[in-house]
Design a protein around this motif. Structure first.
Motif, PDB file in Angstrom:
ATOM      1  N   HIS A 169       0.841  -1.198   0.000  1.00 12.61           N
ATOM      2  CA  HIS A 169       0.000   0.000   0.000  1.00 12.61           C
ATOM      3  C   HIS A 169       0.877   1.249   0.000  1.00 12.61           C
ATOM      4  CE1 HIS A 169      -2.413   3.133   2.156  1.00 12.61           C
ATOM      5  NE2 HIS A 169      -3.195   2.847   1.135  1.00 12.61           N
ATOM      6  N   GLU A 170       1.902   1.225   0.868  1.00  8.66           N
ATOM      7  CA  GLU A 170       2.762   2.412   0.980  1.00  8.66           C
ATOM      8  C   GLU A 170       3.413   2.753  -0.362  1.00  8.66           C
ATOM      9  OE1 GLU A 170       4.890   2.670   4.613  1.00  8.66           O
ATOM     10  OE2 GLU A 170       6.670   3.497   3.601  1.00  8.66           O
ATOM     11  N   TYR A 171       3.830   1.745  -1.121  1.00 13.20           N
ATOM     12  CA  TYR A 171       4.517   2.015  -2.388  1.00 13.20           C
ATOM     13  C   TYR A 171       3.554   2.097  -3.571  1.00 13.20           C
ATOM     14  CZ  TYR A 171       8.708   1.152   0.320  1.00 13.20           C
ATOM     15  OH  TYR A 171       9.686   1.220   1.270  1.00 13.20           O
ATOM     16  N   GLY A 172       2.260   1.982  -3.325  1.00 19.39           N
ATOM     17  CA  GLY A 172       1.280   2.256  -4.380  1.00 19.39           C
ATOM     18  C   GLY A 172       0.964   1.080  -5.287  1.00 19.39           C
ATOM     19  N   LEU A 173       1.454  -0.121  -4.965  1.00 18.08           N
ATOM     20  CA  LEU A 173       1.143  -1.276  -5.826  1.00 18.08           C
ATOM     21  C   LEU A 173      -0.247  -1.836  -5.531  1.00 18.08           C
ATOM     22  CD1 LEU A 173       4.623  -3.001  -5.663  1.00 18.08           C
ATOM     23  CD2 LEU A 173       3.529  -2.204  -7.748  1.00 18.08           C
ATOM     24  N   LEU A 174      -0.637  -1.760  -4.257  1.00 18.91           N
ATOM     25  CA  LEU A 174      -1.958  -2.285  -3.885  1.00 18.91           C
ATOM     26  C   LEU A 174      -3.062  -1.504  -4.603  1.00 18.91           C
ATOM     27  CD1 LEU A 174      -2.884  -4.550  -1.947  1.00 18.91           C
ATOM     28  CD2 LEU A 174      -3.433  -2.790  -0.277  1.00 18.91           C
ATOM     29  N   GLN A 175      -2.812  -0.206  -4.797  1.00 24.26           N
ATOM     30  CA  GLN A 175      -3.811   0.651  -5.435  1.00 24.26           C
ATOM     31  C   GLN A 175      -4.151   0.130  -6.831  1.00 24.26           C
ATOM     32  OE1 GLN A 175      -1.594   1.405  -3.326  1.00 24.26           O
ATOM     33  NE2 GLN A 175      -1.992   3.290  -2.209  1.00 24.26           N
ATOM     34  N   SER A 176      -3.154  -0.400  -7.548  1.00 25.73           N
ATOM     35  CA  SER A 176      -3.439  -0.944  -8.882  1.00 25.73           C
ATOM     36  C   SER A 176      -4.049  -2.332  -8.792  1.00 25.73           C
ATOM     37  CB  SER A 176      -2.144  -1.079  -9.693  1.00 25.73           C
ATOM     38  OG  SER A 176      -1.555   0.168  -9.864  1.00 25.73           O
ATOM     39  N   LEU A 177      -3.559  -3.144  -7.859  1.00 25.78           N
ATOM     40  CA  LEU A 177      -3.973  -4.548  -7.848  1.00 25.78           C
ATOM     41  C   LEU A 177      -5.316  -4.766  -7.172  1.00 25.78           C
ATOM     42  CD1 LEU A 177      -0.645  -6.427  -7.015  1.00 25.78           C
ATOM     43  CD2 LEU A 177      -1.779  -6.161  -9.221  1.00 25.78           C
ATOM     44  N   MET A 178      -5.508  -4.121  -6.008  1.00 23.87           N
ATOM     45  CA  MET A 178      -6.752  -4.339  -5.252  1.00 23.87           C
ATOM     46  C   MET A 178      -7.274  -2.975  -4.806  1.00 23.87           C
ATOM     47  SD  MET A 178      -5.638  -7.479  -2.783  1.00 23.87           S
ATOM     48  CE  MET A 178      -4.716  -8.864  -3.393  1.00 23.87           C
ATOM     49  N   PRO A 179      -7.897  -2.236  -5.723  1.00 24.12           N
ATOM     50  CA  PRO A 179      -8.249  -0.837  -5.428  1.00 24.12           C
ATOM     51  C   PRO A 179      -9.157  -0.657  -4.214  1.00 24.12           C
ATOM     52  CG  PRO A 179      -9.011  -1.528  -7.622  1.00 24.12           C
ATOM     53  CD  PRO A 179      -8.221  -2.653  -7.087  1.00 24.12           C
ATOM     54  N   ASP A 180     -10.129  -1.552  -4.009  1.00 23.20           N
ATOM     55  CA  ASP A 180     -11.033  -1.382  -2.862  1.00 23.20           C
ATOM     56  C   ASP A 180     -10.277  -1.550  -1.543  1.00 23.20           C
ATOM     57  OD1 ASP A 180     -13.197  -0.893  -4.421  1.00 23.20           O
ATOM     58  OD2 ASP A 180     -13.881  -2.976  -4.477  1.00 23.20           O
ATOM     59  N   LEU A 181      -9.415  -2.561  -1.526  1.00 29.23           N
ATOM     60  CA  LEU A 181      -8.636  -2.800  -0.315  1.00 29.23           C
ATOM     61  C   LEU A 181      -7.694  -1.618  -0.060  1.00 29.23           C
ATOM     62  CD1 LEU A 181      -8.434  -5.203   1.673  1.00 29.23           C
ATOM     63  CD2 LEU A 181      -6.380  -5.906   0.469  1.00 29.23           C
ATOM     64  N   ALA A 182      -7.120  -1.084  -1.142  1.00 29.23           N
ATOM     65  CA  ALA A 182      -6.202   0.050  -1.005  1.00 29.23           C
ATOM     66  C   ALA A 182      -6.936   1.269  -0.431  1.00 29.23           C
ATOM     67  CB  ALA A 182      -5.583   0.390  -2.354  1.00 29.23           C
ATOM     68  N   ASP A 183      -8.168   1.525  -0.880  1.00 28.41           N
ATOM     69  CA  ASP A 183      -8.942   2.653  -0.342  1.00 28.41           C
ATOM     70  C   ASP A 183      -9.186   2.465   1.156  1.00 28.41           C
ATOM     71  OD1 ASP A 183      -9.067   3.801  -2.766  1.00 28.41           O
ATOM     72  OD2 ASP A 183     -11.134   3.190  -3.223  1.00 28.41           O
ATOM     73  N   TYR A 184      -9.504   1.224   1.517  1.00 31.23           N
ATOM     74  CA  TYR A 184      -9.755   0.920   2.931  1.00 31.23           C
ATOM     75  C   TYR A 184      -8.476   1.148   3.762  1.00 31.23           C
ATOM     76  CZ  TYR A 184      -9.944  -2.409   6.865  1.00 31.23           C
ATOM     77  OH  TYR A 184      -9.823  -3.007   8.089  1.00 31.23           O
ATOM     78  N   PHE A 185      -7.317   0.740   3.218  1.00 31.99           N
ATOM     79  CA  PHE A 185      -6.042   0.957   3.914  1.00 31.99           C
ATOM     80  C   PHE A 185      -5.772   2.464   4.050  1.00 31.99           C
ATOM     81  CE2 PHE A 185      -3.082  -2.945   3.851  1.00 31.99           C
ATOM     82  CZ  PHE A 185      -4.128  -3.832   3.990  1.00 31.99           C
ATOM     83  N   THR A 186      -6.111   3.223   2.995  1.00 35.62           N
ATOM     84  CA  THR A 186      -5.823   4.662   3.029  1.00 35.62           C
ATOM     85  C   THR A 186      -6.658   5.343   4.118  1.00 35.62           C
ATOM     86  OG1 THR A 186      -5.454   4.566   0.660  1.00 35.62           O
ATOM     87  CG2 THR A 186      -5.728   6.762   1.601  1.00 35.62           C
TER      88      THR A 186
END
Ligand code: ATP
Ligand code: MG
Length: 417
Positions: A229-246
């Motif tokens: 998430h910190e390096y921005g890879l999760l945002q491309s791979l699992m966008p919903d999960l990345a939003d939740y992490f943010t």
């Protein structure tokens, strides 16, 4: 180029840490007149004083020549041909020295033979580019990996942007080694990661999936997903999960993965429970929203339907889970609401279903009690009822054994994915 050679006084790898079968493979290849070394992750792990997961051998012998030397060995891979030498359940992977491609395009051919130096230059990170010679007991370093390991630095071999564009899965591998060994990323490598992160979607989904699943069961899943998430890879791979992490930096999914990491270090866990641990808080959030919208029609059947679609949606859309895995993860998520019903009805005489996923669901619930101790009474009731019913049923055990016997097709780019 002359490599730097490190002797036993420097590296202190004692010979008894080398797998005897890997040593035998190297000796046999050498007796037949070929060059052969231990290479890659095994050498790195030995230098880090960790027990290697596997020992890979790199040799000047061509795949057919290797195969001819070891009875029962298997030629595998089309795009990246190598030989699996089998000793019972153990496999020693033997690859032929090969040259990489110096162009900036995605790698298209991998079976261009080369020498030792070319072989390490095509590898991903300097710490993965070391040879070990068990006869001379030396570490042979063409890429500065030995000093990088001492300084605990992760650095690509070659120009990082080009190396990530050639094979974007290397970015996931970077995060994996960072999470697993708590290393620092070299400045240029980090800059390249941040500028190439979107390219991850150009890689073969199956290879990315395998790296992600391997990290879930590595015992370092929490730092891995945090860094993804910190390096921005999760945002491309699992966008919903990345939003939740943010929106929830110290989130419950990371806390559950922390529990799972501790468990995985003691016993192997099925991948389905690890997927369920990652997705549970977001799934519950989604479910509660739906339940508020339509409170009257909410029962376990509805939860099950929601779980089936949620697993694929939240893990995807880029990563496609095999059907068996997503339906097991969905069953584990559904059972969370059997163990603690949504309407908080008091539990009378609970009867654990004889589903092979139920023991895994109860285990996930136990992870949840570490974060939310008020769940403990629910856990205690179901654990006791399961004990009385003598769960898990044998079917679950059989499935677990079958999965372990599956051959390892790892994320090596060259494994024809
Ligand atoms: P692990 O401990 O997770 O197995 P590893 O480094 O051994 O880590 P493998 O997938 O087993 O990873 O790969 C073995 C070696 O092959 C690596 O150490 C590296 O030298 C090389 N390698 C693997 N993947 C790549 C890649 N995508 N690009 C270049 N080299 C790679
Ligand atoms: Mg390995």
């Amino acid at each position: 180029m002359q490599p730097k050679v490190y002797f036993i006084d420097d590296h202190q790898i004692s010979l008894d840490k080398i797998d005897e079968h890997a040593h035998y493979v190297i000796s046999t290849l050498r007796r037949a007149g070929h060059k052969a070394y231990l290479v890659g992750g095994g050498v790195r792990d030995l230098l880090l004083k960790q027990r290697p997961k596997d020992f890979d051998v790199s040799t000047s012998a061509k795949p057919e020549e290797v195969k001819a030397l070891f009875r029962g060995s298997l030629l595998i891979g089309r795009r990246f041909r190598l030989v699996h030498v089998r000793f019972g359940k153990k496999i020693i992977e033997v690859s032929t020295f090969r040259a990489g491609e110096a162009t900036s395009d995605l790698i298209v051919r991998d079976n261009i033979w080369g020498n030792e130096e070319e072989d390490v230059l095509r590898r991903d990170f300097t710490i993965n580019g070391l040879f070990y010679d068990p006869d001379a007991q030396t570490v042979i370093d063409y890429v500065g990996g030995y000093l990088d390991l001492e300084k605990r630095i992760l650095r690509t071999i070659g120009e990082p942007k080009m190396r990530f564009s050639q094979d974007p899965v290397r970015m996931i591998r970077l995060v994996k080694f960072c999470a697993r060994f708590d290393l620092n990323i070299d400045h240029d490598t980090l800059a390249a990661l941040l500028s190439c992160k979107g390219e991850i979607l150009k890689s073969a989904s199956a290879r990315v999936l395998e790296e992600v699943l391997r990290m879930l069961e590595s015992g370092s899943a929490k730092p891995f997903f945090h860094l993804m998430h910190e390096y921005g890879l999760l945002q491309s791979l699992m966008p919903d999960l990345a939003d939740y992490f943010t929106s929830n930096p110290d989130n419950e999914a990371l806390a559950l993965l922390c529990e799972a990491d501790a468990a995985v270090r003691k016993e192997s866990l099925d991948r389905s429970i690890l997927i369920a641990a990652l997705l549970f808080p977001l799934f519950r959030h989604r479910l509660l929203l739906r339940a508020q919208q339509n409170p009257r029609h909410f029962h376990l059947g509805t939860v099950q339907e929601e779980a089936l679609s949620a697993v694929d949606e939240l893990f995807g859309p880029f990563l496609l889970l095999p059907r068996r895995l997503s339906s097991m993860a969905a069953a584990i998520l559904t059972s969370q609401f059997r163990i603690q019903p949504l309407d908080d009805r008091p539990l009378k005489n609970p009867r654990p279903p004889r589903e092979y996923t139920f023991p895994l669901a109860l285990k996930l619930f136990k992870f949840r009690t570490a974060i939310q101790p008020d769940l403990l009474p629910f856990y205690a009731i179901w654990a006791e009822a399961s004990y009385d019913q003598n769960l898990p049923p044998p079917e679950y055990e059989q499935r677990r054994k079958r999965r372990r016997r599956r051959p390892r097709y790892d994320s090596n780019p060259m494994h024809g994915t």
